[in-house]
Design an enzyme around this catalytic site. Structure first.
Site, PDB file in Angstrom:
ATOM      1  N   ARG A   1      10.076  -9.857 -16.325  1.00 35.34           N
ATOM      2  CA  ARG A   1       9.119  -9.261 -17.263  1.00 35.34           C
ATOM      3  C   ARG A   1       8.155  -8.315 -16.565  1.00 35.34           C
ATOM      4  O   ARG A   1       7.726  -7.319 -17.138  1.00 35.34           O
ATOM      5  CB  ARG A   1       8.355 -10.350 -18.003  1.00 35.34           C
ATOM      6  CG  ARG A   1       9.237 -11.007 -19.034  1.00 35.34           C
ATOM      7  CD  ARG A   1       8.481 -11.994 -19.869  1.00 35.34           C
ATOM      8  NE  ARG A   1       9.350 -12.479 -20.934  1.00 35.34           N
ATOM      9  CZ  ARG A   1       9.132 -13.593 -21.612  1.00 35.34           C
ATOM     10  NH1 ARG A   1       8.075 -14.333 -21.348  1.00 35.34           N
ATOM     11  NH2 ARG A   1       9.955 -13.962 -22.564  1.00 35.34           N
TER      12      ARG A   1
ATOM     13  N   LYS B   1      21.089 -23.356 -33.955  1.00 36.64           N
ATOM     14  CA  LYS B   1      20.926 -23.672 -35.379  1.00 36.64           C
ATOM     15  C   LYS B   1      21.110 -22.492 -36.323  1.00 36.64           C
ATOM     16  O   LYS B   1      20.669 -21.389 -36.045  1.00 36.64           O
ATOM     17  CB  LYS B   1      19.520 -24.231 -35.598  1.00 36.64           C
ATOM     18  CG  LYS B   1      19.264 -25.506 -34.854  1.00 36.64           C
ATOM     19  CD  LYS B   1      18.108 -26.224 -35.507  1.00 36.64           C
ATOM     20  CE  LYS B   1      17.244 -26.912 -34.486  1.00 36.64           C
ATOM     21  NZ  LYS B   1      15.835 -26.593 -34.671  1.00 36.64           N
TER      22      LYS B   1
ATOM     23  N   GLY C   1      16.324 -15.098 -26.059  1.00 38.86           N
ATOM     24  CA  GLY C   1      15.921 -15.541 -24.730  1.00 38.86           C
ATOM     25  C   GLY C   1      17.069 -16.129 -23.929  1.00 38.86           C
ATOM     26  O   GLY C   1      17.312 -15.745 -22.779  1.00 38.86           O
TER      27      GLY C   1
ATOM     28  N   GLY D   1      11.730 -13.857 -29.820  1.00 42.23           N
ATOM     29  CA  GLY D   1      11.330 -13.944 -31.226  1.00 42.23           C
ATOM     30  C   GLY D   1      11.084 -12.579 -31.843  1.00 42.23           C
ATOM     31  O   GLY D   1      11.414 -12.344 -33.011  1.00 42.23           O
TER      32      GLY D   1
END
Ligand code: ADP
Ligand code: MG
Length: 396
Positions: free
Chosen positions: A38, A199, A352, A375
């Site tokens: 990052r 999920k 991620g 996200g």
């Protein structure tokens, strides 16, 4: 609408506040940075501003200190790493506002870099407190947001500050918006979307959004079990979201109505225990044994998926095909990553875990783009407007 970037404004001699995403993973015992990607991702913007003689003020959050000072979450090691990576001196402050910070900002010369202390030491940051945002803004003449990974959150440093200063995108933010924007609105066709992960619930909106934009959808990972079950197959002890069966059925129906092929794995690696060293078997997904879990997609599915992707000009991949953290269940994910890295097409990964695999395999440079926003990229691809993006100035 395209956004203005650092390249569109005058920065020389000006105090530029850059919101970066320095929320790097730390080694809990040592407090050492375990992955500095990052920080590296923000280097183009920082270098651009240094080269153009701005006074560079960096701010970020790190971890979840929840409004208190947590010694282990100070920005000092990050500033040190940034200094190593840029080869330039980088100073720090013990807070992100107040007298000491004002003095340090006042003393900054052109091309110098100051890293402010962790923004989340103040609860006002996440609350998007107006007074806090205005104090932060008072340190600078220009605001740059380069933290794409935080742009889906309306915090003081991502949204509030932009009220007080000319607000533009950094180069990383610009690239994310360009690549992902093209993916959403004008992909080179045929285009495909491969979705995996644990999920269905997490990826429902992504599936819905991509169905309207791509020519083919491929689904693997844990969520495949829910789709298989809704089609009447037995999935043994696999993770099934029973409350999502109806939604899964409607998604499959919608794909059929739209004439978008929606492919599920035809075989799977199954195991009775989801742990390293477990006994595994490859079985057709029409024949999952009653006590088994689907832990990865099988070799025929890999072949099927890669065969379809070979014809595509654009591929978006979000979510691993199996429990890649355990080597025995990583083959589907790793094969897909390798295949995409050789594909002569626009290849973009979001998420991620997906980025983690691609990076760990050393394939980042072989993809068109590996999104830095977990996200945030998900929200963006769902078609949502990110609050940290909408506050940036539009390009005329
Ligand atoms: P990303 O971060 O790339 O968006 P997700 O967060 O949606 O991906 O999902 C990642 C997780 O999904 C991983 O921890 C992985 O172990 C899990 N997963 C993938 N396949 C399965 C499976 N068959 N059963 C259970 N978990 C799975
Ligand atoms: Mg994830």
């Amino acid at each position: 609408m395209a956004k203005k970037s650092v390249e569109d404004i005058e920065v020389q001699g000006r105090r530029v506040l850059i919101r970066v995403d320095f929320n790097v993973p730390l080694n809990i015992n040592m407090g050492a940075i375990s992955d500095d990607s990052r920080i590296r991702a923000s280097l183009p913007t920082i270098k651009y501003l240094v080269d153009h003689k701005a006074k560079v003020i960096l701010c970020s959050h790190l971890g979840r200190p929840s409004g208190k000072v947590v010694e282990g979450l100070r920005m000092v090691p990050i500033a040190k790493r940034l200094s190593e990576l840029t080869g330039l001196p980088v100073s720090t402050a013990s807070d992100c506002m107040g007298r000491e910070v004002e003095d340090k900002v006042g003393a900054l010369r052109e091309g110098e870099i100051l890293v402010l202390e962790n923004l989340r030491f103040h609860a006002e940051e996440e609350a998007n407190d107006a007074g806090f945002a205005s104090k932060l803004a008072s340190l600078a003449d220009v605001y740059v947001n380069d933290a794409f990974g935080s742009a889906h959150r309306a915090h003081a440093s991502t949204v509030g500050v932009a009220k007080h200063l000319p607000a533009v995108a950094g180069l990383l933010m610009k690239k994310e918006l360009e690549v992902m924007g093209r993916l959403l609105h004008d992909p080179e066709r045929p285009s495909a979307c491969v979705i995996g992960g644990a999920k269905v619930g997490d990826k429902m909106e992504l599936l819905r959004s991509m169905m309207e934009r791509v020519d083919i959808l491929l689904v693997g990972g844990g969520m495949a079990a829910t789709f298989l079950k809704t089609q009447g197959y037995e999935v043994g002890c696999s993770l099934v979201e029973d409350d999502k069966l109806g939604l899964a059925r409607r998604l499959l129906q919608k794909a059929e109505e739209r004439n978008v092929p929606f492919l599920l794995p035809v075989d799977a690696v199954v195991a009775e225990e989801l742990k390293a060293g477990a006994l595994t078997r490859v079985v057709p997904t029409t024949d999952i044994p009653s006590c088994s879990h689907i832990a990865d997609i099988g070799p025929q599915s890999i072949e099927l998926f890669c065969g379809k992707l070979a014809k595509c000009r654009t591929v978006l991949w979000n979510g691993p095909m199996g429990i890649f953290e355990i080597p025995q269940f990583a083959q589907g994910t790793r094969s897909l990553a390798t295949f995409l890295s050789t594909l002569n097409a626009t290849t973009v990964t979001g998420g991620g875990s997906t980025a983690e695999v691609v990076q760990e395999m050393g394939l980042s440079g072989k993809m068109t783009h590996v999104s830095t926003g977990g996200g945030a990229s998900l929200r963006f691809l769902e078609g949502a407007t990110l609050p940290g993006v909408s506050v940036l100035l539009d390009k005329e």
